[in-house]
Design a protein around this motif. Structure first.
Motif, PDB file in Angstrom:
ATOM      1  N   TYR A 446       0.803  -1.226   0.000  1.00 47.63           N
ATOM      2  CA  TYR A 446       0.000   0.000   0.000  1.00 47.63           C
ATOM      3  C   TYR A 446       0.838   1.280   0.000  1.00 47.63           C
ATOM      4  CZ  TYR A 446      -3.269  -3.623   1.266  1.00 47.63           C
ATOM      5  OH  TYR A 446      -3.965  -4.790   1.294  1.00 47.63           O
ATOM      6  N   ALA A 447       2.153   1.144  -0.040  1.00 43.15           N
ATOM      7  CA  ALA A 447       2.991   2.328  -0.245  1.00 43.15           C
ATOM      8  C   ALA A 447       3.013   2.644  -1.736  1.00 43.15           C
ATOM      9  CB  ALA A 447       4.408   2.079   0.258  1.00 43.15           C
ATOM     10  N   THR A 448       2.996   3.915  -2.067  1.00 44.39           N
ATOM     11  CA  THR A 448       3.029   4.313  -3.475  1.00 44.39           C
ATOM     12  C   THR A 448       4.412   4.051  -4.062  1.00 44.39           C
ATOM     13  OG1 THR A 448       3.673   6.554  -2.839  1.00 44.39           O
ATOM     14  CG2 THR A 448       1.317   6.123  -3.125  1.00 44.39           C
ATOM     15  N   GLN A 449       4.510   4.159  -5.367  1.00 46.87           N
ATOM     16  CA  GLN A 449       5.788   3.967  -6.047  1.00 46.87           C
ATOM     17  C   GLN A 449       6.802   5.001  -5.560  1.00 46.87           C
ATOM     18  OE1 GLN A 449       5.505   4.056 -10.304  1.00 46.87           O
ATOM     19  NE2 GLN A 449       7.594   3.331 -10.623  1.00 46.87           N
ATOM     20  N   TYR A 450       6.315   6.194  -5.270  1.00 44.93           N
ATOM     21  CA  TYR A 450       7.191   7.256  -4.757  1.00 44.93           C
ATOM     22  C   TYR A 450       7.854   6.825  -3.444  1.00 44.93           C
ATOM     23  CZ  TYR A 450       8.390  11.605  -2.338  1.00 44.93           C
ATOM     24  OH  TYR A 450       9.033  12.584  -1.622  1.00 44.93           O
ATOM     25  N   LEU A 451       7.058   6.290  -2.504  1.00 46.12           N
ATOM     26  CA  LEU A 451       7.620   5.839  -1.233  1.00 46.12           C
ATOM     27  C   LEU A 451       8.514   4.627  -1.430  1.00 46.12           C
ATOM     28  CD1 LEU A 451       4.816   6.158   1.486  1.00 46.12           C
ATOM     29  CD2 LEU A 451       6.645   7.749   0.916  1.00 46.12           C
ATOM     30  N   SER A 452       8.151   3.739  -2.359  1.00 47.76           N
ATOM     31  CA  SER A 452       8.946   2.540  -2.608  1.00 47.76           C
ATOM     32  C   SER A 452      10.351   2.898  -3.069  1.00 47.76           C
ATOM     33  CB  SER A 452       8.259   1.656  -3.651  1.00 47.76           C
ATOM     34  OG  SER A 452       7.016   1.191  -3.159  1.00 47.76           O
ATOM     35  N   LYS A 453      10.480   3.969  -3.852  1.00 40.40           N
ATOM     36  CA  LYS A 453      11.805   4.398  -4.306  1.00 40.40           C
ATOM     37  C   LYS A 453      12.636   4.902  -3.126  1.00 40.40           C
ATOM     38  CE  LYS A 453      10.511   5.598  -9.056  1.00 40.40           C
ATOM     39  NZ  LYS A 453      10.343   6.698 -10.046  1.00 40.40           N
ATOM     40  N   ASN A 588      -1.387   3.827  -1.685  1.00 43.60           N
ATOM     41  CA  ASN A 588      -2.090   3.304  -2.858  1.00 43.60           C
ATOM     42  C   ASN A 588      -3.523   2.991  -2.427  1.00 43.60           C
ATOM     43  OD1 ASN A 588      -3.100   1.850  -5.046  1.00 43.60           O
ATOM     44  ND2 ASN A 588      -1.115   0.879  -5.476  1.00 43.60           N
ATOM     45  N   CYS A 589      -4.347   4.038  -2.412  1.00 44.65           N
ATOM     46  CA  CYS A 589      -5.712   3.929  -1.880  1.00 44.65           C
ATOM     47  C   CYS A 589      -6.543   2.917  -2.660  1.00 44.65           C
ATOM     48  CB  CYS A 589      -6.403   5.283  -1.901  1.00 44.65           C
ATOM     49  SG  CYS A 589      -5.600   6.538  -0.878  1.00 44.65           S
ATOM     50  N   LEU A 590      -6.397   2.916  -3.986  1.00 40.96           N
ATOM     51  CA  LEU A 590      -7.175   2.005  -4.819  1.00 40.96           C
ATOM     52  C   LEU A 590      -6.865   0.561  -4.476  1.00 40.96           C
ATOM     53  CD1 LEU A 590      -9.184   1.648  -7.148  1.00 40.96           C
ATOM     54  CD2 LEU A 590      -7.237   1.734  -8.734  1.00 40.96           C
ATOM     55  N   GLN A 591      -5.565   0.248  -4.324  1.00 40.62           N
ATOM     56  CA  GLN A 591      -5.162  -1.122  -3.981  1.00 40.62           C
ATOM     57  C   GLN A 591      -5.673  -1.503  -2.595  1.00 40.62           C
ATOM     58  OE1 GLN A 591      -3.282  -3.294  -6.096  1.00 40.62           O
ATOM     59  NE2 GLN A 591      -4.087  -4.736  -4.599  1.00 40.62           N
ATOM     60  N   LEU A 592      -5.607  -0.558  -1.674  1.00 37.62           N
ATOM     61  CA  LEU A 592      -6.080  -0.811  -0.315  1.00 37.62           C
ATOM     62  C   LEU A 592      -7.556  -1.166  -0.314  1.00 37.62           C
ATOM     63  CD1 LEU A 592      -5.829  -0.719   2.794  1.00 37.62           C
ATOM     64  CD2 LEU A 592      -6.171   1.755   2.658  1.00 37.62           C
ATOM     65  N   LYS A 593      -8.358  -0.408  -1.032  1.00 35.89           N
ATOM     66  CA  LYS A 593      -9.800  -0.654  -1.062  1.00 35.89           C
ATOM     67  C   LYS A 593     -10.137  -1.947  -1.788  1.00 35.89           C
ATOM     68  CE  LYS A 593     -11.076   4.212  -0.649  1.00 35.89           C
ATOM     69  NZ  LYS A 593     -11.847   5.341  -1.178  1.00 35.89           N
TER      70      LYS A 593
END
Length: 625
Positions: A446-453, A588-593
C-alpha cells in the motif's frame, strides 16, 4: 511528565506574547497543576507542571535565579551526592526541588554539568550573561526533547503538538519517515520525526544555541563504557542486585499512587514485586497491569504470561492486579483518534487502557520493565554468532556441546538450529531460497511507487545483522529501537497526567550491562537470562524463574483475532474514505480498497492485516495536517 517549551528569536526580535501564550495553552490542554510563562525580549520559556515527587510542590517553573532561567522535565536521582558539591537554598532537603539541583550544577560546572547528573531529564537554561540557551537530554533519552531551528528562530519543547502551534513551523512531512512507517509499521529514529522541520535532540547530548552559533556535544558515549571484571560470578550477581534495588528505589519518589506493568516475565515481575515490598513498608498498594486479555472462550487456555501475573499478585499482600479485556470497539476508537505524527507510532492499544485506569486511580507514576530484553536481561542468543565471526571456533564447539546436553532434540535438528545461530539472516534466507526478505515489496504493501523508491535507498543502508551480545545491545541504543516506545508513551501520557519510569534503563544498570563479559548472557545449564534470575531469585517463585518457554505466538494469535474483529467494523469506513492528493502521494488507496473488498476475515495473511491497519492510521493522521 511536566511539559516545557521555549522560543528564542535568534535575530533579536521580541517574542510575540500571543504566540507564546498560544503555545502555553496548547501545552496545557491536559490541565496541569500549575502553568507559567517567562518572557524577556527575544526569549520565552514556558512550563506546565505535573506535581509528582514530594519536592515538586515547592517548585515554580520556569525558575529564575541570578542570571539563569530554567525550564525542564526532570527527576534527579543523585541529590544527596550533589548536595555536598553545589550551592543550594538554605532550607531542608525535602523542600528543595530538582530544579535547584540542576541550576546549582550548572553554576558550578557550567556546560559540563550533565556529566554529574543522574536521573531522567530534559532541560533548558537561558544564560543571560552569555546570551545563549543551554539544552540537555539525559543519557538514555527517557525525557523527550524536540526542536525547530533556522537562522532566525529556535523553538523547542517536549511535546510535538505544542511546537506545531508556533506559526513559523511548517507542517511539511518528512517523506523518508513516512516511508519507513509504511514498511516497518513503526519508526525507529534518534533524530528525525514525521516533520521535516522538527528534529530530536539526541540522547546524552547538549545543544548550545546563541544568535550566531549552534554547538552540539555528547557528554556520554555508550561506545566508551569501561569493561567490568570481578573474580567470581557471584560478585556480578551481587552487584546487579545492588544496582537493581537502587534503580527501583529512586524511581519510587512520588506523593501519588504507583502503578507497574506485570507481565509475568523476567523484566516486569521482579520490578513489581520489589516495588510492592517497598510500598508495603509505607502501607501503600501497587497497581499492577497485565496486557493479556482475560481468557473467556473455552478454546483459550490460561497463558503463562497471564497466569504468572496473577500468581505473583496473589503471593504479595499489596498488589492490586488489574485485569481487562479490550474489545474491538475500543481498538477502533483508538485507531480513529490516535495521531501517529504527534503521539508516536508505538501505540500499543493495551497501554491506552492502562493509562485510562491509572489516571482514574490518581496514579502519576507507571514503572515499566521496557529496555530489559535489549540490555540487562538480553537472552544472549547472539553470543555464539559473535564468537564464530571472531574466529573462536573452539569456544563455539564447546558451548554447542554444553547446550546440546539440555536440549531434548536430535543432533540433526540441533545442528540446524546451531547453523541459524551463527549465520546472519540474509545468508540463511539465501540457503532457504527464501523469496521474501525484509526489503521485499510485500513489506511495503500500500505504499506508493514514490515511497517505494525512497525505501529502496533506505534499505540499502539499513543494518540488519548483529554478531555478538555487545554489538546487539549497542544497536538497540543507536538505532532508536529503545527510544520509539519511550517517546510514544511519553507523548501519549500527557493527557492522562502520567510519567513513565524505567528502572532497567537506569544509567548505572546500562553501564553494567555493557561492561560485564558477554558470556554472562549466554544460557547456563539450559537456563536463559541466568544473571538477572539469580540476582532476583528471592523475589519470584521458582516456577517462574525456571520457566523458559514462551506463549508469545499464541498470545499474538489472540491479538490478531481482535484486530480482525476491529477491521470488520472499519471495513465500510475505509471503503468510503476519501483520498486527497496528499494521501495518494503516500498510499495506494485504490489497492487498499480493492484488497479490503476481497479480504478473507477467516484465513487472512497477518502481514496484509498489519499493513491495512498501518495504511489506515496514516490516512487518519494525514487528515490532521
Amino acid at each position: 511528565m511536566s511539559g516545557f517549551f521555549g522560543i528564542f528569536n535568534r535575530n533579536g526580535e521580541p517574542v510575540d506574547k500571543k504566540i507564546a501564550n498560544d503555545m502555553l495553552d496548547t501545552m496545557s490542554s491536559w490541565e496541569p497543576d500549575e502553568r507559567k510563562l517567562w518572557i524577556d525580549g527575544s526569549v520565552a520559556l514556558g512550563h506546565a507542571m505535573l506535581l509528582n515527587t514530594p519536592e515538586s510542590k515547592y517548585e515554580h517553573l520556569p525558575l529564575k535565579k541570578e542570571a539563569y532561567i530554567l525550564t525542564m522535565d526532570a527527576r534527579i536521582d543523585n541529590r544527596e551526592e550533589l548536595a555536598k558539591e553545589i550551592e543550594l537554598p538554605d532550607r531542608p532537603m525535602d523542600q528543595i526541588g530538582d530544579s535547584e539541583f540542576i541550576l546549582g550544577a550548572y553554576k558550578k560546572w557550567g556546560e559540563e554539568c550533565p556529566k554529574y547528573l543522574l536521573g531522567d531529564f530534559s532541560f533548558v537554561i537561558w544564560d543571560e550573561k552569555k546570551e545563549q540557551l543551554f539544552c540537555v537530554r539525559d543519557h538514555i533519552g527517557i525525557k523527550s526533547f524536540y526542536y525547530y531551528l533556522d537562522n532566525d528562530h529556535f523553538v523547542f519543547g517536549n511535546d510535538i503538538s505544542t511546537l506545531l502551534s508556533h506559526p513559523i513551523i511548517p507542517y511539511t512531512l518528512n517523506d523518508d519517515t513516512v516511508a519507513i512507517y509504511m514498511q516497518d509499521e513503526g519508526v525507529e529514529k534518534t533524530r528525525e520525526t514525521f516533520f521535516n522541520s522538527i528534529n530530536k535532540l539526541p540522547a546524552a547530548s547538549t545543544r548550545t544555541v546563541s544568535g550566531g552559533n549552534v554547538v552540539e556535544v555528547f557528554f556520554w558515549d555508550i561506545e566508551k563504557i569501561p569493561q567490568i571484571s570481578y573474580n567470581t560470578r557471584e560478585a556480578y550477581v551481587k552487584k546487579l542486585r545492588e544496582l537493581f534495588e537502587m534503580a527501583v528505589k529512586c524511581r519510587l519518589r512520588t506523593d501519588y499512587p504507583i502503578a507497574s506493568h506485570l507481565s509475568g516475565g523476567i523484566d516486569s515481575s521482579p520490578l513489581a514485586v520489589f516495588t510492592a515490598r517497598e510500598l508495603e513498608q509505607k502501607s501503600a498498594m501497587l497497581h499492577a497491569y497485565n496486557w493479556i486479555n482475560i481468557p473467556k472462550d473455552t478454546d483459550e487456555y490460561e497463558y503463562e504470561s497471564w497466569s504468572f501475573s496473577r500468581k505473583i499478585a496473589a503471593l504479595e499482600k499489596n498488589i492490586e492486579h488489574h485485569e481487562f479485556s479490550i474489545d474491538s470497539k475500543f481498538m477502533v476508537d483508538q485507531w480513529k483518534t490516535h495521531n501517529i505524527f504527534t503521539k508516536g507510532t508505538m501505540y500499543e492499544w493495551n497501554e491506552y487502557y492502562v493509562q485510562n485506569s491509572a489516571n482514574s486511580l490518581g496514579v502519576r507514576t507507571i514503572l515499566s520493565g521496557w529496555g530489559g530484553d535489549e540490555l540487562i536481561t538480553n537472552n544472549g542468543t547472539t553470543y555464539i554468532e559473535g564468537l564464530f565471526w571472531k574466529g573462536d571456533l573452539f569456544k563455539v564447539l564447546k558451548y554447542f556441546y554444553q547446550e546440546k546436553k539440555y536440549e531434548e532434540i536430535s543432533w540433526k535438528k540441533f545442528m540446524k538450529l546451531a547453523l541459524v545461530r551463527i549465520l546472519p539472516d540474509v545468508v540463511m534466507d539465501k540457503l532457504r531460497k527464501k523469496e521474501e526478505s525484509p526489503i521485499d515489496s510485500k513489506y511495503c504493501l500500500y505504499a506508493t511507487q514514490y515511497l517505494s523508491k525512497i525505501l529502496d535507498l533506505y534499505n540499502v543502508k539499513k543494518f540488519y545483522n548483529v554478531s555478538g551480545v555487545r554489538n546487539q545491545q549497542k544497536m538497540y541504543y543507536h538505532n532508536g529501537h529503545i527510544l520509539e516506545r519511550i517517546e510514544s508513551w511519553g507523548l501519549m501520557a500527557f493527557s492522562k497526567k502520567l510519567e513513565y519510569r524505567y528502572p532497567l534503563l537506569d544509567k548505572r544498570i546500562v553501564e553494567f550491562a555493557l561492561g560485564v563479559p558477554e558470556e554472562l548472557f549466554y544460557p547456563k545449564e539450559g537456563k536463559c537470562r541466568h544473571l538477572i534470575k539469580d540476582a532476583v531469585n528471592d523475589l519470584l517463585p521458582s516456577e517462574i524463574l525456571h520457566f523458559s518457554k514462551t506463549d508469545e505466538v499464541k498470545v499474538n494469535h489472540t491479538y490478531k483475532r481482535r484486530y480482525v474483529e476491529a477491521l470488520k467494523i472499519l471495513k465500510k469506513e475505509i471503503e468510503q474514505i476519501g483520498c486527497s492528493d496528499e494521501k495518494q502521494n503516500y498510499i495506494n488507496c485504490l489497492q487498499l480498497k480493492e484488497d479490503l473488498l476481497k479480504f478473507d476475515f477467516k484465513n487472512n495473511d497477518p502481514y496484509e492485516l498489519g499493513k491495512i491497519i498501518t495504511a489506515y492510521m496514516l490516512m487518519r493522521s494525514l487528515e490532521s495536517v
